[in-house]
Design a protein around this motif. Structure first.
Motif, PDB file in Angstrom:
ATOM      1  N   UNK A  92       0.826  -1.212   0.000  1.00  0.00           N
ATOM      2  CA  UNK A  92       0.000   0.000   0.000  1.00  0.00           C
ATOM      3  C   UNK A  92       0.864   1.267   0.000  1.00  0.00           C
ATOM      4  N   UNK A  93       1.907   1.274   0.845  1.00  0.00           N
ATOM      5  CA  UNK A  93       2.739   2.487   0.931  1.00  0.00           C
ATOM      6  C   UNK A  93       3.511   2.726  -0.369  1.00  0.00           C
ATOM      7  N   UNK A  94       4.030   1.652  -0.980  1.00  0.00           N
ATOM      8  CA  UNK A  94       4.733   1.822  -2.258  1.00  0.00           C
ATOM      9  C   UNK A  94       3.773   2.353  -3.333  1.00  0.00           C
ATOM     10  N   UNK A  95       2.532   1.856  -3.304  1.00  0.00           N
ATOM     11  CA  UNK A  95       1.540   2.332  -4.271  1.00  0.00           C
ATOM     12  C   UNK A  95       1.240   3.811  -4.040  1.00  0.00           C
ATOM     13  N   UNK A  96       1.058   4.193  -2.774  1.00  0.00           N
ATOM     14  CA  UNK A  96       0.801   5.608  -2.451  1.00  0.00           C
ATOM     15  C   UNK A  96       1.954   6.486  -2.943  1.00  0.00           C
ATOM     16  N   UNK A  97       3.185   6.035  -2.704  1.00  0.00           N
ATOM     17  CA  UNK A  97       4.354   6.832  -3.116  1.00  0.00           C
ATOM     18  C   UNK A  97       4.422   6.940  -4.641  1.00  0.00           C
ATOM     19  N   UNK A  98       4.115   5.837  -5.319  1.00  0.00           N
ATOM     20  CA  UNK A  98       4.093   5.856  -6.783  1.00  0.00           C
ATOM     21  C   UNK A  98       3.111   6.924  -7.262  1.00  0.00           C
ATOM     22  N   UNK A  99       1.932   6.990  -6.609  1.00  0.00           N
ATOM     23  CA  UNK A  99       0.937   8.002  -6.997  1.00  0.00           C
ATOM     24  C   UNK A  99       1.452   9.417  -6.761  1.00  0.00           C
ATOM     25  N   UNK A 100       2.396   9.554  -5.855  1.00  0.00           N
ATOM     26  CA  UNK A 100       2.987  10.873  -5.582  1.00  0.00           C
ATOM     27  C   UNK A 100       4.200  11.118  -6.486  1.00  0.00           C
ATOM     28  N   UNK A 101       4.446  10.213  -7.412  1.00  0.00           N
ATOM     29  CA  UNK A 101       5.537  10.415  -8.373  1.00  0.00           C
ATOM     30  C   UNK A 101       6.889   9.915  -7.899  1.00  0.00           C
ATOM     31  N   UNK A 102       6.890   9.127  -6.822  1.00  0.00           N
ATOM     32  CA  UNK A 102       8.180   8.600  -6.331  1.00  0.00           C
ATOM     33  C   UNK A 102       8.420   7.201  -6.908  1.00  0.00           C
ATOM     34  N   UNK A 103       9.463   7.115  -7.723  1.00  0.00           N
ATOM     35  CA  UNK A 103       9.765   5.844  -8.396  1.00  0.00           C
ATOM     36  C   UNK A 103      10.183   4.793  -7.372  1.00  0.00           C
TER      37      UNK A 103
END
Ligand code: ATP
Ligand code: MG
Length: 245
Positions: free
Chosen positions: A62-73
């Motif tokens: 979930x956290x990796x997905x949230x970060x991806x949505x914030x543009x963090x590769x």
């Protein structure tokens, strides 16, 4: 990636303290299995805990997905089931990057500061990811001298780490949790890009309940404060409720 459904698990690449990494039929993709195991003191204390792997896998996804949505590769591709993920294979940079917002753990021990003293700005620390040496504390120049990373990679790591911190602070604030500190690992892709890898879970974050000041992370195990998995499950539940809201 259309072919993701056809990814097959192959041989065990690495059995760590928290996860098993398997190769797949795709050279750039690893299959991660989260173990029901918790360790402290660099593996010297090891205990099996039912459902621990599940909780960490789901929180991390979930956290990796949230970060991806914030543009963090980051390396996360897909959650396969409750304990397994597909991730992008990287060359791990042997630096553990610790970001601290409040004093805790080895910072308190090293500088004899007050627990949870607030820092005026985030503190970034590096540790050499080396079990034989017990992951020693080191600075940027040491990392360069040892050839662990380049100057550009270290700058990149610092920049991404601060971005991750800003987003995680917000995510945890929404669920009444103070983000005290956390550890990140970065890797280099085939294309030479530095991306966030490994896991994001209460195993490598220090989380404190804003109201009760209860630890909601691996400190429960380190300090023998009671049952750890139900607390991890509470963090997951709050994250899921916040996501649905
Ligand atoms: N995307 C990735 N590609 C390659 N290796 C990865 C990736 N993400 C994480 N890893 C590595 O896979 C291993 C994960 O296993 P685990 O977290 O159980 O290791 P560990 O016991 O903490 O040991 P270590 O000291 O090697 O980190 C770690 O060595 C981690 O650096
Ligand atoms: Mg690990």
């Amino acid at each position: 990636m259309a072919e993701l459904a056809e990814i097959k698990k192959q041989g065990l690449l690495y059995r760590g303290k928290a996860k098993e990494m398997y190769t797949t039929n795709h050279s750039d993709i690893l299959w991660v299995h989260y173990l029901d195991q918790v360790t402290a003191l660099n593996g010297k204390r090891k205990v099996q805990m039912t459902d621990k792997g599940k909780t960490n896998c789901v929180i991390s996804s979930q956290l990796f997905t949230d970060l991806r949505h914030q543009g963090i590769k980051n390396h996360f591709i897909k959650q396969l089931d409750l304990t397994d993920q597909l991730v992008q294979r990287v060359q791990i940079i042997p630096l553990e990057t610790v970001i601290r917002n409040y004093a805790s753990g080895s910072f308190v021990k090293r500088y004899q500061t007050e627990y949870l003293q607030k820092f005026s700005q985030p503190v970034i620390e590096f540790f050499y990811k080396n079990d034989v040496l017990d992951d020693p504390f080191l600075n940027d120049d040491d990392a360069l001298a040892l050839g662990l990373a380049t100057n550009d990679q270290i700058s990149e790591i610092r920049q991404i780490a601060l971005q991750v911190n800003q987003h995680l602070i917000q995510i945890f604030e929404k669920i009444n949790v103070q983000l005290v500190d956390f550890k990140l690992e970065f890797g280099v892709t085939k294309m030479g890009t530095v991306i966030l890898a490994d896991e994001l879970s209460p195993d490598n974050c220090r989380l404190v309940d804003v109201q009760t000041k209860q630890s909601l992370d691996k400190d429960i195990f380190r300090q023998g404060l009671g049952e750890m998995v139900p607390v991890y499950e509470k963090v997951l539940q709050r994250l899921q409720q916040s996501e649905e809201a």
